[in-house]
Design a protein around this motif. Structure first.
Motif, PDB file in Angstrom:
ATOM      1  N   CYS A  18       0.807  -1.219   0.000  1.00 10.65           N
ATOM      2  CA  CYS A  18       0.000   0.000   0.000  1.00 10.65           C
ATOM      3  C   CYS A  18       0.843   1.274   0.000  1.00 10.65           C
ATOM      4  O   CYS A  18       0.317   2.366  -0.246  1.00 10.65           O
ATOM      5  CB  CYS A  18      -0.933   0.015   1.209  1.00 10.65           C
ATOM      6  SG  CYS A  18      -2.275  -1.189   1.114  1.00 10.65           S
ATOM      7  N   LEU A  19       2.125   1.144   0.268  1.00 13.94           N
ATOM      8  CA  LEU A  19       2.990   2.322   0.306  1.00 13.94           C
ATOM      9  C   LEU A  19       3.392   2.749  -1.093  1.00 13.94           C
ATOM     10  O   LEU A  19       3.578   1.903  -1.980  1.00 13.94           O
ATOM     11  CB  LEU A  19       4.260   2.017   1.125  1.00 13.94           C
ATOM     12  CG  LEU A  19       4.068   1.821   2.632  1.00 13.94           C
ATOM     13  CD1 LEU A  19       5.366   1.335   3.256  1.00 13.94           C
ATOM     14  CD2 LEU A  19       3.611   3.124   3.284  1.00 13.94           C
ATOM     15  N   MET A  23       8.588   5.676  -1.280  1.00 11.20           N
ATOM     16  CA  MET A  23       8.780   5.666   0.176  1.00 11.20           C
ATOM     17  C   MET A  23       9.581   4.423   0.585  1.00 11.20           C
ATOM     18  O   MET A  23       9.089   3.521   1.275  1.00 11.20           O
ATOM     19  CB  MET A  23       7.438   5.730   0.896  1.00 11.20           C
ATOM     20  CG  MET A  23       6.667   7.011   0.621  1.00 11.20           C
ATOM     21  SD  MET A  23       5.073   7.087   1.497  1.00 11.20           S
ATOM     22  CE  MET A  23       5.603   7.124   3.222  1.00 11.20           C
ATOM     23  N   ALA A  26      10.212   4.060   4.461  1.00  5.36           N
ATOM     24  CA  ALA A  26       9.006   3.593   5.157  1.00  5.36           C
ATOM     25  C   ALA A  26       8.765   2.107   4.887  1.00  5.36           C
ATOM     26  O   ALA A  26       8.339   1.358   5.782  1.00  5.36           O
ATOM     27  CB  ALA A  26       7.807   4.417   4.716  1.00  5.36           C
ATOM     28  N   THR A  27       9.065   1.675   3.672  1.00  4.46           N
ATOM     29  CA  THR A  27       8.907   0.263   3.320  1.00  4.46           C
ATOM     30  C   THR A  27       9.814  -0.610   4.170  1.00  4.46           C
ATOM     31  O   THR A  27       9.391  -1.636   4.725  1.00  4.46           O
ATOM     32  CB  THR A  27       9.232   0.065   1.830  1.00  4.46           C
ATOM     33  OG1 THR A  27       8.335   0.856   1.036  1.00  4.46           O
ATOM     34  CG2 THR A  27       9.094  -1.399   1.439  1.00  4.46           C
ATOM     35  N   VAL A  30       8.475  -0.670   7.818  1.00  2.05           N
ATOM     36  CA  VAL A  30       7.308  -1.542   7.990  1.00  2.05           C
ATOM     37  C   VAL A  30       7.739  -3.003   8.015  1.00  2.05           C
ATOM     38  O   VAL A  30       7.286  -3.801   8.857  1.00  2.05           O
ATOM     39  CB  VAL A  30       6.282  -1.297   6.868  1.00  2.05           C
ATOM     40  CG1 VAL A  30       5.201  -2.382   6.883  1.00  2.05           C
ATOM     41  CG2 VAL A  30       5.648   0.075   7.021  1.00  2.05           C
ATOM     42  N   LYS A 105       9.568  -2.121  -2.666  1.00  4.38           N
ATOM     43  CA  LYS A 105       8.236  -2.514  -2.208  1.00  4.38           C
ATOM     44  C   LYS A 105       7.968  -3.985  -2.528  1.00  4.38           C
ATOM     45  O   LYS A 105       7.525  -4.750  -1.653  1.00  4.38           O
ATOM     46  CB  LYS A 105       7.187  -1.615  -2.861  1.00  4.38           C
ATOM     47  CG  LYS A 105       5.766  -1.893  -2.395  1.00  4.38           C
ATOM     48  CD  LYS A 105       4.818  -0.795  -2.829  1.00  4.38           C
ATOM     49  CE  LYS A 105       4.508  -0.883  -4.321  1.00  4.38           C
ATOM     50  NZ  LYS A 105       3.411   0.033  -4.696  1.00  4.38           N
TER      51      LYS A 105
END
Length: 494
Positions: A18-19, A23, A26-27, A30, A105
């Motif tokens: 969903c990112l 990013m 952030a990936t 997570v 991702k």
């Protein structure tokens, strides 16, 4: 609670997908949080589990009523040790993948999906559910290697996938045959383990299922996917492949084939023990002559997994406990070795050729990598104070009771292991040529903080388990006295 190791991994997959592509930080964050959460749940599960060898039912619901298939997750000491290994390996792998930029991702989504499948296998006590998770763990491996791998990545990924699916087909055929012979009522492992399968059926069903699983464990001569797969895989995938995926094969061989078909095990025991010993010595000898640094570790994994399979064939409490402890130990140590070779060395030096590395003065240019490899190498050699020593000692003691000649030959594998480890250490980091030419090469990027944290974590685990193996053996040993292993104990020397 342990079921959430599976759920959080797949929730992590969805969160990562969903990112936005840009990013990347952030990936990674997570993915790391999901891995750490799984590790935390594994530790909490062990803290709450008793030491009486009992199996705890986590969740059990009817899934396909007409076929007797349940969504059945549970855990005993063996499961818990391997779930803990998965949490540690998953966390370390993400730390060593902190440099991933290309399609980050997708990389971490496949990575977490693989981890979720592995957790599921170790916690499944319904054979159909176990097989589903087993396949879920296999599929992401192909993409991780084929997209983010290096040398001959398409070939390595395809060979690994083909071997895995051939083994899976053998396992599925054996499971379905057992289900039909037992009356087509249930896939519950406990219920099927109670069924008295005819010896004539076990004669062919045991090798079918055992070898089907053992292909993934690197059983000689079905091991040839392993070195090429390790070399082609990116660092984190190599760590997972050696650290936990090969353990799926050994775990399935123990949990399914040996549990359901003890009479078949008694018939084929000596043959499989011989193949295991051949794998130990052959893998060590081939590692001794490799010029590619990563191939040394790849063949080393084949050799060390031979100890797991030999320990399983001892069918005594010492050897079986040693086999499970060796699964854990090898997962930690092999993961660390692949991290050093793949991330610390290859990503900086851009070569794995030992002759070329000998001229680069890596002992001075990358002192942290050199020390880490030395420590991991000593652990791999089975030096006292590390987890490998306790695990291999138990396997050898168990093998001495069961197959004295095989135990002696396995000991030869340890001696050769010391030779190839010291050779690789000397050539890659401390060669004489490197001393004279080290100034001719540009400086290499320093080891990053995430890599140091990952390395220290793995070294710490190997030392703690080596100094105090009771932490895990108190979980592993009593598990073999549960009703699930009644048939196995009847055929062994408990």
């Amino acid at each position: 609670m342990l079921a959430w190791t599976v759920y959080i991994s797949f929730i992590g997959v969805l969160a990562v997908l969903c990112l936005p592509e840009r990013m990347v930080r952030a990936t990674r964050a997570v993915a790391l949080v999901a891995a750490l959460a799984g590790l935390g749940l594994a530790v909490a599960g062990i803290a709450r589990h008793g030491l009486d060898g009992s199996m705890t039912t986590i969740v059990k619901h009817v899934w396909v009523r007409g076929l007797g298939i349940d969504y059945y997750l549970g855990a005993d000491g063996i499961s818990l040790v391997l779930v803990l290994l998965t949490g540690i390996a998953a966390t370390a792998g993400i730390l060593f993948s902190w440099n991933i930029e290309h399609r980050a991702k997708e990389f971490f989504a496949f990575y977490l999906a693989l981890i979720g499948g592995v957790y599921g296998v170790f916690l499944s006590f319904d054979l159909f559910l176990l097989f589903v998770f087993y396949e879920l763990a296999i599929i992401p491996k192909y993409f991780l290697i084929a997209i983010w791998g290096s040398t001959n990545r398409e070939y390595g990924a395809m060979k690994l996938a083909l071997y895995s699916f051939i083994g899976s087909a053998m396992v599925l055929l054996g499971i379905v045959a057992a289900y039909v012979v037992a009356g087509s009522r249930t896939m519950d492992l406990f219920e099927l383990a109670k069924y008295p399968f005819p010896e004539s059926f076990q004669f062919w069903a045991f090798p079918l299922v055992f070898v089907g699983f053992a292909i993934l464990a690197g059983l000689w001569p079905f091991h040839t996917w392993a070195p090429g797969g390790h070399v082609a895989a990116p660092t984190a995938a190599s760590m997972l492949l050696a650290g936990v995926v090969m353990k799926l094969g050994a775990y399935g061989a123990l949990r399914v084939a040996m549990t359901l078909f003890p009479q078949g095990l008694a018939i084929w025991r000596d043959t499989i023990a011989l193949l295991a010993v051949v794998g130990i010595v052959y893998g060590a000898l081939v590692a001794l002559v490799q010029t590619d640094f990563k191939f040394v570790i790849g063949y080393s994994s084949v050799s060390h997994m031979g100890f797991v399979l030999l320990g399983l064939m001892t069918i005594n409490a010492v050897g079986l406990s040693g086999a499970v402890l060796q699964m854990f130990s090898h997962g930690i140590i092999a993961g660390l070795l692949f991290a050093v070779v793949g991330r610390m060395v290859y990503d900086r030096a851009h070569t794995r050729d030992l002759g070329a590395l000998e001229e680069m003065g890596l002992g001075r240019a990358l002192p942290f990598a050199a020390v880490t490899f030395a420590v991991a190498g000593f652990a791999s050699m089975g030096l006292p104070g590390f987890s490998g020593f306790v695990a291999e000692l138990q396997v050898l003691i168990g093998a001495w009771y069961a197959f004295p000649t095989f135990a002696a030959l396995a000991g030869l594998g340890i001696v050769i292991g010391a030779a190839y480890t010291l050779r690789a250490l000397q050539k890659a980091f401390y060669g004489e040529v490197a001393e004279s030419r080290s100034g001719a090469h540009p400086p290499l990027p320093p080891i990053t903080l995430p890599e140091k944290i990952g390395a220290i974590m793995l070294v710490t685990v190997a030392v703690v388990v080596g100094l105090y193996p009771k932490l895990l053996l108190d979980l592993i040993g009593p598990s073999f006295y549960s009703p699930l292993f009644d048939g196995l104990r009847a055929k062994g020397a408990f």
